[in-house]
Motif scaffolding. Structure first.
Motif, PDB file in Angstrom:
ATOM      1  N   UNK A  90      -3.086  10.667  -3.429  1.00 16.60           N
ATOM      2  CA  UNK A  90      -4.296  11.487  -3.345  1.00 16.60           C
ATOM      3  C   UNK A  90      -5.257  10.941  -2.307  1.00 16.60           C
ATOM      4  N   UNK A  91      -5.080   9.678  -1.910  1.00 13.16           N
ATOM      5  CA  UNK A  91      -5.933   9.038  -0.916  1.00 13.16           C
ATOM      6  C   UNK A  91      -5.514   9.414   0.512  1.00 13.16           C
ATOM      7  N   UNK A  92      -4.392  10.083   0.634  1.00 17.33           N
ATOM      8  CA  UNK A  92      -3.877  10.449   1.955  1.00 17.33           C
ATOM      9  C   UNK A  92      -4.610  11.696   2.458  1.00 17.33           C
ATOM     10  N   UNK A  93      -5.163  11.677   3.677  1.00 20.55           N
ATOM     11  CA  UNK A  93      -5.832  12.871   4.204  1.00 20.55           C
ATOM     12  C   UNK A  93      -4.937  14.106   4.241  1.00 20.55           C
ATOM     13  N   UNK A  94      -3.620  13.915   4.244  1.00 19.24           N
ATOM     14  CA  UNK A  94      -2.706  15.053   4.272  1.00 19.24           C
ATOM     15  C   UNK A  94      -2.259  15.480   2.879  1.00 19.24           C
ATOM     16  N   UNK A  95      -2.833  14.875   1.847  1.00 14.96           N
ATOM     17  CA  UNK A  95      -2.470  15.224   0.479  1.00 14.96           C
ATOM     18  C   UNK A  95      -2.667  16.721   0.247  1.00 14.96           C
ATOM     19  N   UNK A  96      -1.687  17.340  -0.393  1.00 15.94           N
ATOM     20  CA  UNK A  96      -1.721  18.775  -0.621  1.00 15.94           C
ATOM     21  C   UNK A  96      -0.984  19.551   0.436  1.00 15.94           C
ATOM     22  N   UNK A  97      -0.665  18.880   1.537  1.00 13.71           N
ATOM     23  CA  UNK A  97       0.035  19.537   2.649  1.00 13.71           C
ATOM     24  C   UNK A  97       1.438  18.968   2.841  1.00 13.71           C
ATOM     25  N   UNK A  98       1.650  17.734   2.391  1.00 10.64           N
ATOM     26  CA  UNK A  98       2.939  17.075   2.575  1.00 10.64           C
ATOM     27  C   UNK A  98       3.761  17.153   1.294  1.00 10.64           C
ATOM     28  N   UNK A  99       5.074  17.151   1.444  1.00 14.26           N
ATOM     29  CA  UNK A  99       5.994  17.327   0.335  1.00 14.26           C
ATOM     30  C   UNK A  99       6.317  15.994  -0.337  1.00 14.26           C
ATOM     31  N   UNK A 138       0.803  -1.217   0.000  1.00 21.14           N
ATOM     32  CA  UNK A 138       0.000   0.000   0.000  1.00 21.14           C
ATOM     33  C   UNK A 138       0.837   1.267   0.000  1.00 21.14           C
ATOM     34  N   UNK A 139       2.129   1.154   0.321  1.00 20.10           N
ATOM     35  CA  UNK A 139       3.018   2.317   0.308  1.00 20.10           C
ATOM     36  C   UNK A 139       3.953   2.326  -0.895  1.00 20.10           C
ATOM     37  N   UNK A 140       3.983   1.232  -1.635  1.00 16.44           N
ATOM     38  CA  UNK A 140       4.993   1.079  -2.691  1.00 16.44           C
ATOM     39  C   UNK A 140       4.923   2.167  -3.757  1.00 16.44           C
ATOM     40  N   UNK A 141       3.723   2.473  -4.261  1.00 17.30           N
ATOM     41  CA  UNK A 141       3.619   3.449  -5.347  1.00 17.30           C
ATOM     42  C   UNK A 141       4.138   4.815  -4.920  1.00 17.30           C
ATOM     43  N   UNK A 142       3.838   5.205  -3.695  1.00 17.61           N
ATOM     44  CA  UNK A 142       4.306   6.502  -3.210  1.00 17.61           C
ATOM     45  C   UNK A 142       5.826   6.493  -3.065  1.00 17.61           C
ATOM     46  N   UNK A 143       6.386   5.433  -2.502  1.00 19.83           N
ATOM     47  CA  UNK A 143       7.834   5.354  -2.318  1.00 19.83           C
ATOM     48  C   UNK A 143       8.566   5.374  -3.653  1.00 19.83           C
ATOM     49  N   UNK A 144       8.014   4.690  -4.645  1.00 17.51           N
ATOM     50  CA  UNK A 144       8.711   4.602  -5.926  1.00 17.51           C
ATOM     51  C   UNK A 144       8.484   5.815  -6.823  1.00 17.51           C
ATOM     52  N   UNK A 145       7.449   6.583  -6.529  1.00 19.53           N
ATOM     53  CA  UNK A 145       7.200   7.806  -7.311  1.00 19.53           C
ATOM     54  C   UNK A 145       7.686   9.058  -6.600  1.00 19.53           C
ATOM     55  N   UNK A 146       7.747   9.001  -5.280  1.00 23.20           N
ATOM     56  CA  UNK A 146       8.091  10.177  -4.489  1.00 23.20           C
ATOM     57  C   UNK A 146       6.962  11.174  -4.386  1.00 23.20           C
ATOM     58  N   UNK A 188      12.658  12.175  -2.979  1.00 22.50           N
ATOM     59  CA  UNK A 188      13.347  11.392  -4.006  1.00 22.50           C
ATOM     60  C   UNK A 188      12.811   9.965  -4.017  1.00 22.50           C
ATOM     61  N   UNK A 189      12.391   9.468  -5.172  1.00 23.21           N
ATOM     62  CA  UNK A 189      11.828   8.113  -5.229  1.00 23.21           C
ATOM     63  C   UNK A 189      12.880   7.047  -4.947  1.00 23.21           C
ATOM     64  N   UNK A 190      12.415   5.926  -4.383  1.00 22.22           N
ATOM     65  CA  UNK A 190      13.302   4.811  -4.075  1.00 22.22           C
ATOM     66  C   UNK A 190      12.647   3.513  -4.524  1.00 22.22           C
ATOM     67  N   UNK A 191      13.351   2.683  -5.288  1.00 23.57           N
ATOM     68  CA  UNK A 191      12.768   1.413  -5.725  1.00 23.57           C
ATOM     69  C   UNK A 191      12.545   0.470  -4.546  1.00 23.57           C
ATOM     70  N   UNK A 192      11.435  -0.231  -4.579  1.00 17.56           N
ATOM     71  CA  UNK A 192      11.084  -1.183  -3.524  1.00 17.56           C
ATOM     72  C   UNK A 192      11.336  -2.588  -4.051  1.00 17.56           C
ATOM     73  N   UNK A 193      12.214  -3.317  -3.377  1.00 16.36           N
ATOM     74  CA  UNK A 193      12.581  -4.656  -3.836  1.00 16.36           C
ATOM     75  C   UNK A 193      11.567  -5.704  -3.414  1.00 16.36           C
ATOM     76  N   UNK A 194      10.883  -5.453  -2.304  1.00 16.10           N
ATOM     77  CA  UNK A 194       9.942  -6.457  -1.798  1.00 16.10           C
ATOM     78  C   UNK A 194       8.686  -5.782  -1.284  1.00 16.10           C
ATOM     79  N   UNK A 195       7.545  -6.162  -1.840  1.00 15.47           N
ATOM     80  CA  UNK A 195       6.255  -5.683  -1.350  1.00 15.47           C
ATOM     81  C   UNK A 195       5.747  -6.631  -0.273  1.00 15.47           C
ATOM     82  N   UNK A 196       5.246  -6.060   0.812  1.00  6.42           N
ATOM     83  CA  UNK A 196       4.825  -6.848   1.961  1.00  6.42           C
ATOM     84  C   UNK A 196       3.332  -6.727   2.192  1.00  6.42           C
ATOM     85  N   UNK A 197       2.781  -7.716   2.852  1.00  5.31           N
ATOM     86  CA  UNK A 197       1.412  -7.652   3.345  1.00  5.31           C
ATOM     87  C   UNK A 197       1.449  -7.852   4.849  1.00  5.31           C
ATOM     88  N   UNK A 198       0.358  -7.519   5.503  1.00  5.18           N
ATOM     89  CA  UNK A 198       0.265  -7.623   6.952  1.00  5.18           C
ATOM     90  C   UNK A 198       0.692  -9.012   7.424  1.00  5.18           C
TER      91      UNK A 198
END
Length: 306
Positions: A153-162, A141-149, A165-175
């Protein structure tokens, strides 16, 4: 209410693995924990996010290597080390310096893990990844944001947070997934109270006498937003927050650490001014955040009735 005020409120309410060879060898290099508290006095807000802090021993194979205002935690093993969170974009040199001060080699960091996908906590992951050669593991659920930087838009703080630099994610995890190095295992818990991709981490740490404690790196639980956002207009988000808070309350949690150290009174606890070990700390942390969220929802309902 600002992030700073929220963290202070939570802190006030909450306040009521076998060691590696390098750890044992270099323990004397650790700055005394009281130094951490004094060096960071009055640095609870954004001014502390990039302010250098001395490293500190938390427990067993676990070390504080972050700044005065933002946690970065190093978990060590003979098979390599794990780093959780990076701090903002300008914190990478400070984190690397603290790792070296402890006698560890940044090149031995194998994994970089994340709490939530905001610039103040993951802003220098890309730089730390280049400096260490480590791979990044994060909730899907965080991968797209981490890899795009780019904040979601689904974040309640969208528009307020900066962005960052994007970082590639080698492993996607689930709970419930674990990141392992030999006998070291860190388990991820999806706790989407603060952001859509919020993650908390738990692992076992043991001292030289093989007295073991469960450490919980519980993600931020404050429910803050950009101006004009109403949680009451997003029942799906409310449900996710309630799930996140419930999971935080149930974490195995002898020692609580939080991404904003002030939110768990960490520095006073490391300096002996408050108990370090408290098996009820995660439950209290969650309860405090839930009380704030309930108050906010009640306020939104009141506004709608005017």
């Amino acid at each position: 209410m600002s992030r700073i005020v929220n963290n202070l409120v939570l802190a006030a309410l909450v306040a009521a693995a076998t060691p590696s060879i390098a750890q044992a060898r270099d323990k004397a290099a650790v700055a005394p924990s009281p130094k951490l508290s004094s060096a960071c006095a009055g640095m609870d807000g954004p001014e502390g996010w990039s302010h250098p802090a001395p490293p500190a021993h938390i427990y067993g194979n676990t070390w504080y290597v972050g700044t005065c205002g933002i946690a970065s935690v190093l978990v060590t093993s003979d098979e390599g080390h794990v780093l959780i969170d990076s701090g903002p974009a300008d914190a990478a040199p400070l984190v690397l310096a603290n790792i070296r001060k402890l006698g560890f080699d940044p090149a031995d960091v194998r994994w970089i893990l994340t709490s939530h996908e905001h610039h103040d906590h993951v802003g220098s992951i890309a730089e730390l990844q280049k400096a260490t050669g480590a791979q990044v593991a994060a909730l899907a659920s965080a991968r797209q944001v981490l890899e795009s930087g780019k904040p979601s838009a689904d974040d309640p703080q969208s528009g307020q947070i900066e962005g960052f630099a994007p970082a590639p994610v080698a492993r996607s995890l689930v709970d419930g997934d674990s990141v392992t190095l030999g006998r070291l295992a860190l388990t991820v818990h999806a706790t989407p109270a603060h952001s859509p991709g919020s993650a908390s981490w738990t692992w076992q740490a043991c001292d030289e006498a093989f007295t073991c404690k469960m450490i919980a790196y519980a993600d931020s639980a404050t429910t803050i937003s950009a101006d004009g956002y109403r949680f009451s207009d997003h029942p799906d988000r409310i449900a996710r927050i309630q799930t996140g808070l419930s999971r935080i309350a149930q974490l195995p949690c002898d020692i609580l650490v939080t991404p904003h150290p002030s939110a768990s009174n960490l520095f006073d606890r490391l300096s002996g001014k408050a108990p370090l070990v408290n098996a009820q700390a995660c439950a209290a942390y969650s309860q405090a955040a839930g009380a704030y969220f309930a108050k906010r929802l009640a306020g939104e309902t009141g506004e709608a009735g005017k």
